[in-house]
Structure formats: structure tokens, C-alpha cells
Scaffold this motif. Structure first.
Motif, PDB file in Angstrom:
ATOM      1  N   GLY A 290     -38.975  22.405  19.155  1.00 37.30           N
ATOM      2  CA  GLY A 290     -39.163  23.729  18.580  1.00 37.30           C
ATOM      3  C   GLY A 290     -37.971  24.116  17.727  1.00 37.30           C
TER       4      GLY A 290
ATOM      5  N   ASP B  21     -37.875  28.684  19.987  1.00 34.88           N
ATOM      6  CA  ASP B  21     -39.086  29.367  19.537  1.00 34.88           C
ATOM      7  C   ASP B  21     -40.104  28.335  19.069  1.00 34.88           C
ATOM      8  N   GLU B  22     -41.375  28.702  19.126  1.00 35.22           N
ATOM      9  CA  GLU B  22     -42.481  27.817  18.733  1.00 35.22           C
ATOM     10  C   GLU B  22     -42.394  26.488  19.480  1.00 35.22           C
TER      11      GLU B  22
ATOM     12  N   SER C 101     -48.735  23.944  23.627  1.00 33.07           N
ATOM     13  CA  SER C 101     -47.882  24.975  23.047  1.00 33.07           C
ATOM     14  C   SER C 101     -47.314  25.861  24.153  1.00 33.07           C
TER      15      SER C 101
END
Length: 109
Positions: free
Chosen positions: A32, A46-47, A67
Motif C-alpha cells: 500500500g 493506506d489502500e 483489500s
């Protein structure tokens, strides 16, 4: 000396807002965008996407992912932090040598 802040052995400032791949204790791997870190190597990613392991061989990471979104990794669990840009999988040269040795041993019999 008492007033000095403890410094981290790793400088992750150059990876802020860039893609990273993190290997964690226990074999989990996530990728990420690094948003933050501290001197204890606690990471904010993040992500985040986790790479799942093969159910038949827990030591092998597959291309299957899930995810996770925003992830906080505890520093004690972080084993490796690497940039995801330019990362590619290569063949294991030791595995090939081992296969060659087995074939050579089999030829003698």
C-alpha cells in the motif's frame, strides 16, 4: 543524554506517500501507500492490500489478494519494508541447483 529522543535505525521518510511492500511476522504480506511511521517502526499504510498464502503450502504467497483499506502495523511485527516500484519475482537459483543435483544423483543409479 536524557533529553535526547530515541532515533530509529531505519529512515522511512523517503517512502512517505509512495508504494511499499511490508512483510510481517507470521508470514503475512501487505502492499500500500506509506502514510506515516514512528521510531518504533509502527506503520500507517493506506489502500492496503494483503497477499494471501497458498492453503496447501502456507510458506508460499499467491497472487490472490484482499483489500484492507487503512492499516496500522505494529512495529514489533514488521520484518521488512521495501518499495513496491521496481519489484519483480525471480526464479529461485538454489531450487534449480537442487533439481540439477537430484538429476545428477539419479543418473548414477
Amino acid at each position: 543524554m536524557a533529553g535526547k529522543a530515541k532515533e530509529s535505525a531505519v529512515d522511512l521518510a523517503k517512502f512517505i506517500d509512495k508504494g511499499v511492500r511490508v512483510k510481517l511476522a507470521g508470514g503475512r504480506e501487505v502492499q500500500g501507500i506509506l502514510k506515516g511511521y514512528d521510531q518504533l517502526l509502527n506503520l500507517v499504510i493506506d489502500e492496503a492490500v494483503e497477499y494471501l498464502r497458498d492453503p496447501e503450502d502456507p510458506l508460499t504467497v499467491t497472487d490472490e489478494t484482499r483489500s484492507l483499506g487503512l492499516l496500522v502495523c505494529r512495529g514489533t511485527a514488521v520484518m521488512l519494508v521495501a518499495p513496491s516500484a521496481g519489484m519483480e519475482e525471480i526464479a529461485n537459483p538454489f531450487l534449480q541447483a537442487k533439481d540439477g543435483e537430484q538429476a545428477a544423483e539419479g543418473d548414477d543409479e
